[in-house]
Scaffold this active site. Structure first.
Site, PDB file in Angstrom:
ATOM      1  N   LYS A  21       0.898  -1.267   0.015  1.00 27.28           N
ATOM      2  CA  LYS A  21       0.076   0.104  -0.035  1.00 27.28           C
ATOM      3  C   LYS A  21       0.853   1.209  -0.015  1.00 27.28           C
ATOM      4  O   LYS A  21       0.782   2.067  -0.568  1.00 27.28           O
ATOM      5  CB  LYS A  21      -0.985   0.073   1.231  1.00 27.28           C
ATOM      6  CG  LYS A  21      -1.838  -1.076   1.456  1.00 27.28           C
ATOM      7  CD  LYS A  21      -2.830  -0.707   2.664  1.00 27.28           C
ATOM      8  CE  LYS A  21      -2.143  -0.729   4.043  1.00 27.28           C
ATOM      9  NZ  LYS A  21      -1.488  -2.065   4.394  1.00 27.28           N
ATOM     10  N   ARG A  41      -8.288   1.765  10.116  1.00 26.87           N
ATOM     11  CA  ARG A  41      -7.656   0.373  10.504  1.00 26.87           C
ATOM     12  C   ARG A  41      -8.706  -0.354  11.171  1.00 26.87           C
ATOM     13  O   ARG A  41      -8.510  -1.655  11.734  1.00 26.87           O
ATOM     14  CB  ARG A  41      -6.359   0.098  11.091  1.00 26.87           C
ATOM     15  CG  ARG A  41      -5.344  -0.317   9.946  1.00 26.87           C
ATOM     16  CD  ARG A  41      -3.968  -0.045  11.115  1.00 26.87           C
ATOM     17  NE  ARG A  41      -2.954  -0.720  10.361  1.00 26.87           N
ATOM     18  CZ  ARG A  41      -2.031  -0.290   9.824  1.00 26.87           C
ATOM     19  NH1 ARG A  41      -1.815   0.921   9.397  1.00 26.87           N
ATOM     20  NH2 ARG A  41      -0.803  -1.179   9.560  1.00 26.87           N
ATOM     21  N   ARG A  85      11.967  -6.724   3.849  1.00 27.37           N
ATOM     22  CA  ARG A  85      11.830  -5.098   3.643  1.00 27.37           C
ATOM     23  C   ARG A  85      12.935  -4.518   4.704  1.00 27.37           C
ATOM     24  O   ARG A  85      13.314  -4.702   5.837  1.00 27.37           O
ATOM     25  CB  ARG A  85      10.528  -4.312   4.284  1.00 27.37           C
ATOM     26  CG  ARG A  85      10.304  -3.136   4.141  1.00 27.37           C
ATOM     27  CD  ARG A  85       9.023  -2.656   4.095  1.00 27.37           C
ATOM     28  NE  ARG A  85       8.099  -3.060   5.325  1.00 27.37           N
ATOM     29  CZ  ARG A  85       7.035  -2.393   5.597  1.00 27.37           C
ATOM     30  NH1 ARG A  85       6.205  -2.151   4.592  1.00 27.37           N
ATOM     31  NH2 ARG A  85       6.358  -2.927   6.721  1.00 27.37           N
ATOM     32  N   ARG A  96      12.778  -2.459  10.218  1.00 28.25           N
ATOM     33  CA  ARG A  96      11.861  -1.854  11.155  1.00 28.25           C
ATOM     34  C   ARG A  96      11.384  -2.890  12.329  1.00 28.25           C
ATOM     35  O   ARG A  96      11.582  -4.157  12.026  1.00 28.25           O
ATOM     36  CB  ARG A  96      10.371  -1.700  10.355  1.00 28.25           C
ATOM     37  CG  ARG A  96      10.328  -0.405  10.028  1.00 28.25           C
ATOM     38  CD  ARG A  96       9.107  -0.166   9.073  1.00 28.25           C
ATOM     39  NE  ARG A  96       7.946  -0.635   9.706  1.00 28.25           N
ATOM     40  CZ  ARG A  96       6.757  -0.381   8.894  1.00 28.25           C
ATOM     41  NH1 ARG A  96       6.614   0.230   7.880  1.00 28.25           N
ATOM     42  NH2 ARG A  96       5.724  -0.849   9.444  1.00 28.25           N
ATOM     43  N   ARG A 156       1.114  -8.545  13.743  1.00 28.47           N
ATOM     44  CA  ARG A 156       0.320  -7.566  12.612  1.00 28.47           C
ATOM     45  C   ARG A 156      -0.804  -8.343  11.853  1.00 28.47           C
ATOM     46  O   ARG A 156      -1.757  -7.789  11.653  1.00 28.47           O
ATOM     47  CB  ARG A 156       1.228  -6.827  12.017  1.00 28.47           C
ATOM     48  CG  ARG A 156       2.216  -5.962  12.557  1.00 28.47           C
ATOM     49  CD  ARG A 156       3.509  -5.629  12.213  1.00 28.47           C
ATOM     50  NE  ARG A 156       3.299  -4.828  10.931  1.00 28.47           N
ATOM     51  CZ  ARG A 156       4.034  -4.571   9.975  1.00 28.47           C
ATOM     52  NH1 ARG A 156       5.392  -5.144  10.188  1.00 28.47           N
ATOM     53  NH2 ARG A 156       3.745  -3.402   8.883  1.00 28.47           N
TER      54      ARG A 156
HETATM   55  P1  AMP Z   1       2.127   0.598   9.096  1.00 31.71           P
HETATM   56  O1  AMP Z   1       3.293   1.466   8.673  1.00 31.71           O
HETATM   57  O2  AMP Z   1       0.864   1.239   8.433  1.00 31.71           O
HETATM   58  O3  AMP Z   1       2.222  -0.827   8.580  1.00 31.71           O
HETATM   59  O4  AMP Z   1       1.917   0.963  10.532  1.00 31.71           O
HETATM   60  C1  AMP Z   1       2.889   0.481  11.679  1.00 31.71           C
HETATM   61  C2  AMP Z   1       2.317   0.515  12.859  1.00 31.71           C
HETATM   62  O5  AMP Z   1       1.724   1.924  13.244  1.00 31.71           O
HETATM   63  C3  AMP Z   1       1.131  -0.341  12.798  1.00 31.71           C
HETATM   64  O6  AMP Z   1       1.433  -1.878  13.207  1.00 31.71           O
HETATM   65  C4  AMP Z   1       0.389   0.229  14.044  1.00 31.71           C
HETATM   66  O7  AMP Z   1       1.060  -0.098  15.372  1.00 31.71           O
HETATM   67  C5  AMP Z   1       0.529   1.652  13.999  1.00 31.71           C
HETATM   68  N1  AMP Z   1      -0.782   2.289  13.098  1.00 31.71           N
HETATM   69  C6  AMP Z   1      -0.664   2.504  11.836  1.00 31.71           C
HETATM   70  N2  AMP Z   1      -1.858   3.118  11.620  1.00 31.71           N
HETATM   71  C7  AMP Z   1      -2.642   2.726  12.242  1.00 31.71           C
HETATM   72  C8  AMP Z   1      -4.081   2.971  12.458  1.00 31.71           C
HETATM   73  N3  AMP Z   1      -4.855   3.720  11.793  1.00 31.71           N
HETATM   74  N4  AMP Z   1      -4.605   2.655  13.832  1.00 31.71           N
HETATM   75  C9  AMP Z   1      -3.898   2.163  14.645  1.00 31.71           C
HETATM   76  N5  AMP Z   1      -2.488   1.842  14.676  1.00 31.71           N
HETATM   77  C10 AMP Z   1      -1.852   2.380  13.500  1.00 31.71           C
END
Ligand code: AMP
Length: 218
Positions: free
Chosen positions: A13, A88, A127, A160, A171
């Site tokens: 994404k 989310r 990644r 990360r 996740r």
């Molecule tokens: P991402 O980079 O989108 O995979 O997000 C990394 C982490 O940030 C996730 O595993 C959550 O801990 C937090 N996070 C990102 N977006 C959200 C969201 N919309 N709601 C809650 N936690 C979020």
């Protein structure tokens, strides 16, 4: 263009959001990036979010909703936006709906990116990210020119903390339990389009552009 990119972690994404934002001149709002910035800068919000993120859990809705609302009302969103990684949860989706309604608008489309579970795990575990400019690479599929070094800013690449195997499993479980109900939520509102996100970045971008071009102002 007001769109949401939905899909499990690792479907690509963020990579596609970056390209669509460049191509169509709209803002990209990535809650993951915003939260990682807050963690890096050790803001009170970042300190609150860090533990959840390291474990692969969701940050509380109220924190993330506040972040997104602030961005949506900013000037950068005047030509539209792509939301990457938000909403989310169903409460986040409801709050987003309300915030857009206040401005007399709504979402044009929600893209559901689909890739097999094996591919997702392979993409996430290989990644590597640049801690400075957030560019992402992959040890097999999108190698940096010099191993371990960012092409853009020459910073050392890192994995990360939530791309480690234990966090990946958490996740994906969180996605299944808390985020996947949004597929039904947006299907019922006739907003959902599925995009096959397997294969090369360019091929996915091609499929995506076809879906999104009707929502482009130019
Ligand atoms: P991402 O980079 O989108 O995979 O997000 C990394 C982490 O940030 C996730 O595993 C959550 O801990 C937090 N996070 C990102 N977006 C959200 C969201 N919309 N709601 C809650 N936690 C979020």
């Amino acid at each position: 263009m007001r769109v949401v990119f939905l899909g499990a972690p690792g479907v690509g994404k963020g990579t596609q959001a970056e390209r669509v934002a460049d191509q169509f001149g709209v803002a990209k709002i990535s809650t993951g990036d915003l939260l990682r910035d807050a963690v890096r800068n050790q803001t009170p919000l970042g300190r609150e979010a860090k533990n959840y993120m390291d474990q692969g859990k969701l940050v509380p809705d109220a924190v993330v909703i506040g972040l997104v609302n602030e961005k949506l009302s900013g000037q950068s969103c005047e030509n539209g936006f792509i939301l990457d990684g938000f909403p989310r949860t169903v409460p986040q989706a409801e709050e987003l709906g309300k915030a857009l309604k206040v401005n007399g608008s709504g979402l044009d489309r929600v893209i559901n990116f689909q890739v097999s579970r094996e591919d997702v795990v392979r993409r996430l575990s290989g990644r590597r990210s640049c801690p400075k400019c957030q560019s992402t690479f992959h040890v097999d599929f999108a190698k940096s020119k010099v191993e371990g070094v960012c092409d853009r800013c020459s910073e050392s690449l890192v994995q990360r903390s939530d791309d480690r195997r234990e966090a990946i499993e958490m996740r994906l479980q969180v996605y299944d339990e808390q985020t996947s109900p949004l597929v039904r939520y947006y299907e019922e509102r006739k907003l959902l389009t599925i995009v096959d996100a397997s294969g090369a970045v360019d091929a996915v971008f091609e499929r995506l552009s076809q879906v999104l071009s009707p929502y482009c102002a130019q």
